[in-house]
Design a protein around this motif. Sequence first.
Motif, PDB file in Angstrom:
ATOM      1  N   GLU A  15       0.866  -1.178   0.000  1.00 12.40           N
ATOM      2  CA  GLU A  15       0.000   0.000   0.000  1.00 12.40           C
ATOM      3  C   GLU A  15       0.899   1.224   0.000  1.00 12.40           C
ATOM      4  O   GLU A  15       1.765   1.366   0.863  1.00 12.40           O
ATOM      5  CB  GLU A  15      -0.900   0.006   1.230  1.00 12.40           C
ATOM      6  CG  GLU A  15      -1.913  -1.114   1.239  1.00 12.40           C
ATOM      7  CD  GLU A  15      -2.789  -1.098   2.482  1.00 12.40           C
ATOM      8  OE1 GLU A  15      -2.895  -0.043   3.156  1.00 12.40           O
ATOM      9  OE2 GLU A  15      -3.366  -2.154   2.790  1.00 12.40           O
TER      10      GLU A  15
ATOM     11  N   ASP B 284       1.525   5.563  -0.253  1.00 12.35           N
ATOM     12  CA  ASP B 284       0.909   6.859   0.026  1.00 12.35           C
ATOM     13  C   ASP B 284       0.839   7.654  -1.284  1.00 12.35           C
ATOM     14  O   ASP B 284       1.175   7.154  -2.359  1.00 12.35           O
ATOM     15  CB  ASP B 284       1.644   7.601   1.141  1.00 12.35           C
ATOM     16  CG  ASP B 284       3.033   8.086   0.748  1.00 12.35           C
ATOM     17  OD1 ASP B 284       3.414   8.010  -0.447  1.00 12.35           O
ATOM     18  OD2 ASP B 284       3.761   8.563   1.641  1.00 12.35           O
TER      19      ASP B 284
ATOM     20  N   GLU C   2       3.506   2.386   2.691  1.00 11.97           N
ATOM     21  CA  GLU C   2       2.956   2.606   4.030  1.00 11.97           C
ATOM     22  C   GLU C   2       2.715   1.291   4.748  1.00 11.97           C
ATOM     23  O   GLU C   2       2.877   1.201   5.952  1.00 11.97           O
ATOM     24  CB  GLU C   2       1.644   3.391   3.950  1.00 11.97           C
ATOM     25  CG  GLU C   2       1.847   4.857   3.719  1.00 11.97           C
ATOM     26  CD  GLU C   2       0.588   5.661   3.965  1.00 11.97           C
ATOM     27  OE1 GLU C   2      -0.524   5.146   3.754  1.00 11.97           O
ATOM     28  OE2 GLU C   2       0.740   6.815   4.380  1.00 11.97           O
ATOM     29  N   LYS C   3       2.311   0.286   3.992  1.00  8.87           N
ATOM     30  CA  LYS C   3       2.025  -1.021   4.571  1.00  8.87           C
ATOM     31  C   LYS C   3       2.387  -2.088   3.540  1.00  8.87           C
ATOM     32  O   LYS C   3       2.125  -1.922   2.355  1.00  8.87           O
ATOM     33  CB  LYS C   3       0.543  -1.131   4.944  1.00  8.87           C
ATOM     34  CG  LYS C   3       0.177  -2.436   5.605  1.00  8.87           C
ATOM     35  CD  LYS C   3      -1.297  -2.474   5.985  1.00  8.87           C
ATOM     36  CE  LYS C   3      -1.623  -3.804   6.628  1.00  8.87           C
ATOM     37  NZ  LYS C   3      -3.061  -3.916   6.933  1.00  8.87           N
TER      38      LYS C   3
ATOM     39  N   THR D  97       2.344  -6.463   3.084  1.00 11.30           N
ATOM     40  CA  THR D  97       2.018  -7.797   3.579  1.00 11.30           C
ATOM     41  C   THR D  97       2.525  -8.807   2.564  1.00 11.30           C
ATOM     42  O   THR D  97       2.673  -8.502   1.375  1.00 11.30           O
ATOM     43  CB  THR D  97       0.502  -7.992   3.794  1.00 11.30           C
ATOM     44  OG1 THR D  97      -0.182  -7.757   2.571  1.00 11.30           O
ATOM     45  CG2 THR D  97      -0.033  -7.076   4.882  1.00 11.30           C
TER      46      THR D  97
ATOM     47  N   HIS E 173      -1.133 -12.926   4.418  1.00 12.42           N
ATOM     48  CA  HIS E 173      -1.253 -11.496   4.721  1.00 12.42           C
ATOM     49  C   HIS E 173      -0.488 -11.112   5.989  1.00 12.42           C
ATOM     50  O   HIS E 173      -0.996 -10.377   6.831  1.00 12.42           O
ATOM     51  CB  HIS E 173      -2.717 -11.074   4.808  1.00 12.42           C
ATOM     52  CG  HIS E 173      -3.462 -11.335   3.545  1.00 12.42           C
ATOM     53  ND1 HIS E 173      -3.259 -10.609   2.397  1.00 12.42           N
ATOM     54  CD2 HIS E 173      -4.391 -12.263   3.236  1.00 12.42           C
ATOM     55  CE1 HIS E 173      -4.032 -11.074   1.440  1.00 12.42           C
ATOM     56  NE2 HIS E 173      -4.728 -12.076   1.916  1.00 12.42           N
TER      57      HIS E 173
ATOM     58  N   GLU F 289       2.079  -9.032   7.951  1.00 18.48           N
ATOM     59  CA  GLU F 289       2.624  -7.689   7.778  1.00 18.48           C
ATOM     60  C   GLU F 289       4.135  -7.708   7.949  1.00 18.48           C
ATOM     61  O   GLU F 289       4.688  -8.456   8.763  1.00 18.48           O
ATOM     62  CB  GLU F 289       1.993  -6.716   8.775  1.00 18.48           C
ATOM     63  CG  GLU F 289       2.338  -5.278   8.458  1.00 18.48           C
ATOM     64  CD  GLU F 289       1.471  -4.272   9.189  1.00 18.48           C
ATOM     65  OE1 GLU F 289       1.856  -3.089   9.176  1.00 18.48           O
ATOM     66  OE2 GLU F 289       0.439  -4.647   9.761  1.00 18.48           O
TER      67      GLU F 289
ATOM     68  N   LYS G 175       7.730  -4.837   7.569  1.00 21.42           N
ATOM     69  CA  LYS G 175       8.154  -3.442   7.451  1.00 21.42           C
ATOM     70  C   LYS G 175       9.223  -3.250   6.380  1.00 21.42           C
ATOM     71  O   LYS G 175       9.485  -2.120   5.966  1.00 21.42           O
ATOM     72  CB  LYS G 175       8.703  -2.926   8.789  1.00 21.42           C
ATOM     73  CG  LYS G 175       7.697  -2.948   9.917  1.00 21.42           C
ATOM     74  CD  LYS G 175       6.653  -1.893   9.699  1.00 21.42           C
ATOM     75  CE  LYS G 175       5.653  -1.883  10.843  1.00 21.42           C
ATOM     76  NZ  LYS G 175       4.498  -1.073  10.527  1.00 21.42           N
TER      77      LYS G 175
ATOM     78  N   THR H  44       8.781   0.320   4.721  1.00 21.61           N
ATOM     79  CA  THR H  44       7.720   1.277   5.030  1.00 21.61           C
ATOM     80  C   THR H  44       8.322   2.494   5.723  1.00 21.61           C
ATOM     81  O   THR H  44       9.405   2.418   6.314  1.00 21.61           O
ATOM     82  CB  THR H  44       6.642   0.651   5.931  1.00 21.61           C
ATOM     83  OG1 THR H  44       7.236   0.241   7.157  1.00 21.61           O
ATOM     84  CG2 THR H  44       5.963  -0.534   5.247  1.00 21.61           C
TER      85      THR H  44
ATOM     86  N   ASP I  83       7.543   3.788   8.386  1.00 17.71           N
ATOM     87  CA  ASP I  83       7.657   3.689   9.844  1.00 17.71           C
ATOM     88  C   ASP I  83       8.658   2.620  10.297  1.00 17.71           C
ATOM     89  O   ASP I  83       8.750   2.318  11.476  1.00 17.71           O
ATOM     90  CB  ASP I  83       6.287   3.474  10.495  1.00 17.71           C
ATOM     91  CG  ASP I  83       5.622   2.171  10.093  1.00 17.71           C
ATOM     92  OD1 ASP I  83       6.044   1.551   9.096  1.00 17.71           O
ATOM     93  OD2 ASP I  83       4.663   1.772  10.774  1.00 17.71           O
TER      94      ASP I  83
END
Length: 108
Positions: free
Chosen positions: A11, A13, A19-20, A22, A32, A34, A36, A57, A59
Motif C-alpha cells: 500500500e 501513500d 505505508e504497509k 504484507t 497477509h 505484515e 516493514k 515502510t 515507519d
Amino acid sequence: MRSTNISIDIELDENHVPEKMTWNAPDGGISHEETKAMLLSVWDEKSKEALRIDLWTKDMTQDDMKRFFHQILISMSSSYQRATDEEDVAQKIAAFAEEFAYASKIKG
C-alpha cells in the motif's frame, strides 16, 4: 509438475512511498503477514547480474533496519556456504556481519 506462489502486497501513500506491506506464502502457512521491509534479489542469466527490489515502510525504524541488514548478512554467509561449499569465504562474510554489528552499534 507442481507450482506455487509467493506474493507481496504494498500500500503506497500519495508520493508512492510504502505505508504497509504484507506477504503471502501459502505453502509456508503465511497469509497477509505484515512486514516493514523486504529485499528481493533475482539472478538475470542473460546479463549475469542480480536484479533487486528494496522496499521498506516509512515507519521502519533505523535501529530495526540495522538489525535487518545484520541478519541478512548472517544468512548470506550460511546460504553462500550451502551453495558453494566454500567454508573460508562464508566465514569471511560472517566476520564482516559481526564487524557491521559493532560499527552500526547494534552490538556493543
